[in-house]
Design a protein around this motif. Structure first.
Motif, short mmCIF file in Angstrom:
data_model
loop_
_atom_site.label_atom_id
_atom_site.label_comp_id
_atom_site.label_asym_id
_atom_site.label_seq_id
_atom_site.Cartn_x
_atom_site.Cartn_y
_atom_site.Cartn_z
N ASP A 140 -33.00 24.05 -42.15
CA ASP A 140 -34.01 25.50 -42.68
C ASP A 140 -34.05 25.13 -43.82
O ASP A 140 -33.71 25.30 -45.04
CB ASP A 140 -33.53 26.26 -42.10
N ASP A 141 -35.80 25.15 -44.68
CA ASP A 141 -35.99 25.43 -45.93
C ASP A 141 -35.74 26.43 -46.23
O ASP A 141 -35.56 26.78 -48.02
CB ASP A 141 -37.90 25.26 -45.66
N GLN A 142 -35.48 27.24 -45.38
CA GLN A 142 -35.47 28.99 -46.31
C GLN A 142 -33.81 28.80 -46.41
O GLN A 142 -33.29 29.26 -47.42
CB GLN A 142 -35.67 30.37 -45.25
N GLU A 166 -33.74 27.43 -49.55
CA GLU A 166 -34.70 27.62 -51.13
C GLU A 166 -32.79 28.56 -51.45
O GLU A 166 -32.60 29.10 -51.65
CB GLU A 166 -35.55 28.95 -50.28
N LYS A 167 -31.83 29.00 -50.74
CA LYS A 167 -30.99 30.41 -50.58
C LYS A 167 -30.09 29.59 -51.18
O LYS A 167 -29.40 29.95 -52.42
CB LYS A 167 -29.96 30.96 -49.75
#
Ligand SMILES: Nc1ncnc2c1ncn2[C@@H]1O[C@H](COP(=O)(O)OP(=O)(O)O)[C@@H](O)[C@H]1O
Ligand SMILES: [Mg+2]
Length: 625
Positions: A497-499, A502-503
């Motif tokens: 997932d993008d999130q 990003e993390k």
């Protein structure tokens, strides 16, 4: 004799290149092409009859029905002929696209599977530039030579086939008019083809081959400038680069000049060969016409038939340039293909009999294709010794038993490291130290299965569970997501997932990259955009995504500041509840604190025990603290 033999060999090579396609989808295209070719040639034959009729009615000066019928006949034929001729290109282009697609895909897959590209790269180091066996410019062979080969093969095939059909019909026509003309043509073209094959055959084909190589070399030197633009600009190395490019261009041009010379002699021969016979049908037939035993139309048709047969029979002569072009490209693909097959089965490059028999490794996060040619290599090895091959065994932990590393590219079997022993339990972290050039990277290459020259046994987890980070990370061209997921495919899956990503970026201190470039902006060249330290951090991001059980780092934090380096080791230390093993190579004193054991290759070289705990190591090297 020599010519016949090499002609036969060329035919064999061509056949072996063309054959695989026939198992696939070529039959449809071939059938279309053959039907079209036959129709086309029949149209030409009918046209010759229509022309004969027209000429005869003209000669009879009768404006009546016969003349009108001849004109109509001609027009109908043309209406049929025009689309038939037009369709030719459409169908042959279809065959070309589908064939090129097939051959290119086959080649690309052969090149990339089983690490063949890497083995070929090792082979090219081994052979050096002087070795004629070396496979230069694989990229050009796959992209350009395949295209040239398919296109010119189809064109020549159609040309030969159509000519053959036309020839058969015209031989029948000319035979009814004057059989001796047919006999003469047969003998004449046989003589001409032998002369051309003999004089130009041995020269033009290797010349074409060489020319293609030089052209690829020139282009490659331009690509290197593009790839290394900044480094060259820093050095102001453009003058030198220009000289090198021009030197290669010069070699290409010299070959072009040689080719021009041979070609103009060939042209001279081709022209005299075809024009010399121009008058023969008229000279043979005019007495009968003058005596009124023959219509003018028959002479006219005989002339057409004669010239058509001649040009069909002498295609080898008139198309000699295209044929050598085809054989030049064909030869390069053939060499490449044969070398890849050979390399794939070469025991020196393949893992030993105890290799994990992985054919396709499916992991939770995606599919990694790793096919080893262990079975085949065993069969092929036959009598060859396997003692100088390292054994690989899949195990939960990393263990080296009496491992001697030899350079794969050296024919003399240079020993880089001898008899290294090592055992790493979970949670243990190993730092490999030693002077530059002692063999640290080579040991890692062995560990990751890139090299297998030598002796001893390597136990290690499956390759899919290990992640190797080199000093200069590889950044494929693509989006930020793709950088992080490499070598996994970018699929829209939940844990990618993008999130989540990003993390990951945030943890390695690169969250600004998301704002700057976006996660999904395609086709970015991050090797040019990011500093080496940033690239190294991005590579650490891959560790977070893949969560391997062993991380192998070859000076992978060398371009980072100390704080970032510390952060990296903390991140890796926290993976899998601290169970991830770390093997690092590095020179920095600061690395000591992140490792529990040291493999000291300098000490190993002097005959001492190489593997020690960090405590013991620091007792001897107190200044490292
Ligand atoms: N492909 C190769 N063929 C022959 N020798 C090689 C090859 N690669 C590395 N070497 C040599 O092996 C030795 C060890 O190299 P390497 O493992 O890269 O050293 P380092 O300890 O600095 O990482 C060096 O002398 C190097 O020149
Ligand atoms: Mg190194």
């Amino acid at each position: 004799m020599q010519q016949v033999k090499s002609g036969f060999e060329n035919a064999k090579k061509l056949f072996s290149l063309v054959k695989p396609f026939f198992r696939e989808r070529a039959y449809f295209h071939l059938t279309c092409l053959l039907i079209l070719g036959t129709t086309q040639s029949s149209v030409v034959v009918y046209l010759s009859y229509a022309q004969r009729m027209l000429t005869d009615t003209l000669q009879s000066k009768d404006e009546g029905g016969a003349f009108q019928a001849a004109i109509n006949n001609f027009l109908y034929l043309l209406i049929f002929a025009i689309p038939v001729f037009g369709l030719n290109d459409f169908i042959s282009s279809g065959a070309y696209v589908s064939w090129r697609d097939f051959v290119s895909k086959e080649m690309i897959s052969l090149y990339l599977r089983n690490r063949n590209y890497y083995k070929m790269y090792l082979r090219s180091q081994e052979s050096g530039k002087l070795d004629t066996d070396e496979i230069d410019n694989p990229d050009q062979r796959i992209c350009v030579d395949v295209a040239t080969f398919c296109r010119s093969f189809i064109d020549l095939f159609m040309l030969f086939f159509n000519s053959f059909v036309k020839m058969v019909s015209f031989v029948a026509i000319l035979w009814t008019i004057e059989p001796w003309l047919v006999v003469f043509l047969g003998l004449y073209s046989l003589a001409g083809s032998s002369v051309v094959g003999h004089i130009f055959g041995g020269k033009m084909i290797p010349l074409q081959d060489n020319l293609r190589r030089k052209e690829a070399d020139t282009r490659f030197s331009m690509v290197r400038v593009r790839e290394n633009a900044e480094a060259i600009a820093f050095y102001s190395g453009e003058d030198l680069e220009e000289k090198e490019i021009l030197r290669r261009l010069q070699q290409t041009m010299e070959l072009q000049r040689t080719k021009r010379g041979s070609k103009s002699i060939l042209n001279l021969f081709q022209n005299s060969y075809s024009y010399l016979t121009w008058l023969i049908p008229v000279l043979v037939l005019y007495p009968r016409f003058f005596q009124g035993k023959m219509e003018y139309g028959a002479i006219f048709q005989a002339q057409i038939a004669f010239n058509t047969i001649l040009s069909s029979l002498s295609l080898v002569i008139s198309q000699f340039d295209s044929i050598s072009f085809l054989l030049g490209a064909g030869n390069r693909i053939y060499q490449f293909d044969r070398e890849l097959q050979r390399i794939e089965n070469d025991y020196r490059f393949n893992d030993g009999p105890n290799q994990d028999h992985v054919t396709e490794e499916t992991t939770q996060e995606g599919t990694l294709h790793r096919r080893f040619a262990a079975d085949r290599s065993q069969k092929k090895d036959g009598g060859q010794t396997q003692t100088d091959r390292i054994r690989f065994v899949t195990s939960e932990r990393v263990k080296l038993i009496g491992v001697t590393v030899m350079a794969p590219s050296s024919l003399k079997r240079t020993i880089i490291l001898s008899d290294v022993n090592l055992e790493l339990q979970g949670k243990q972290r190993l730092l490999i130290v030693g002077r530059s050039g002692i063999g640290k990277s080579s040991l890692l290459r062995v560990l990751c299965g890139l090299w297998n020259h030598g002796r001893g046994t390597v136990e290690r987890p499956e390759l899919g569970d290990m992640l190797f980070l080199p000093q200069k990370p590889y950044m494929p061209i693509g989006s930020l997501r793709q950088q992080l997921l490499y070598p996994r495919e970018d699929k829209n899956e939940e844990h990618y997932d993008d999130q989540v990503l990003e993390k990951v970026l945030e943890r390695v201190g690169l969250s600004q990259l998301v704002t700057r470039h976006g996660l999904r902006t395609q086709d970015l060249d991050f090797s040019k955009i990011l500093s080496v330290g940033e690239q190294q951090r991005l590579a650490i991001g891959r560790v977070l995504v893949i969560k391997p059980s062993v991380v192998v780092m070859d000076e992978a934090t060398s371009a980072m500041d100390i704080a970032n380096e510390k952060n990296v080791y903390e991140i890796i230390g926290s993976l899998r509840d601290g169970e991830t093993s770390i093997i690092s190579v590095g020179h920095r004193k600061t690395l000591v604190q992140f490792h529990t054991h040291v493999l000291d290759l300098d000490r190993h070289e002097k005959g001492g025990e190489a593997l020690r705990t960090m405590e013991d190591y620091l007792k001897e090297h107190p200044m490292q603290q």
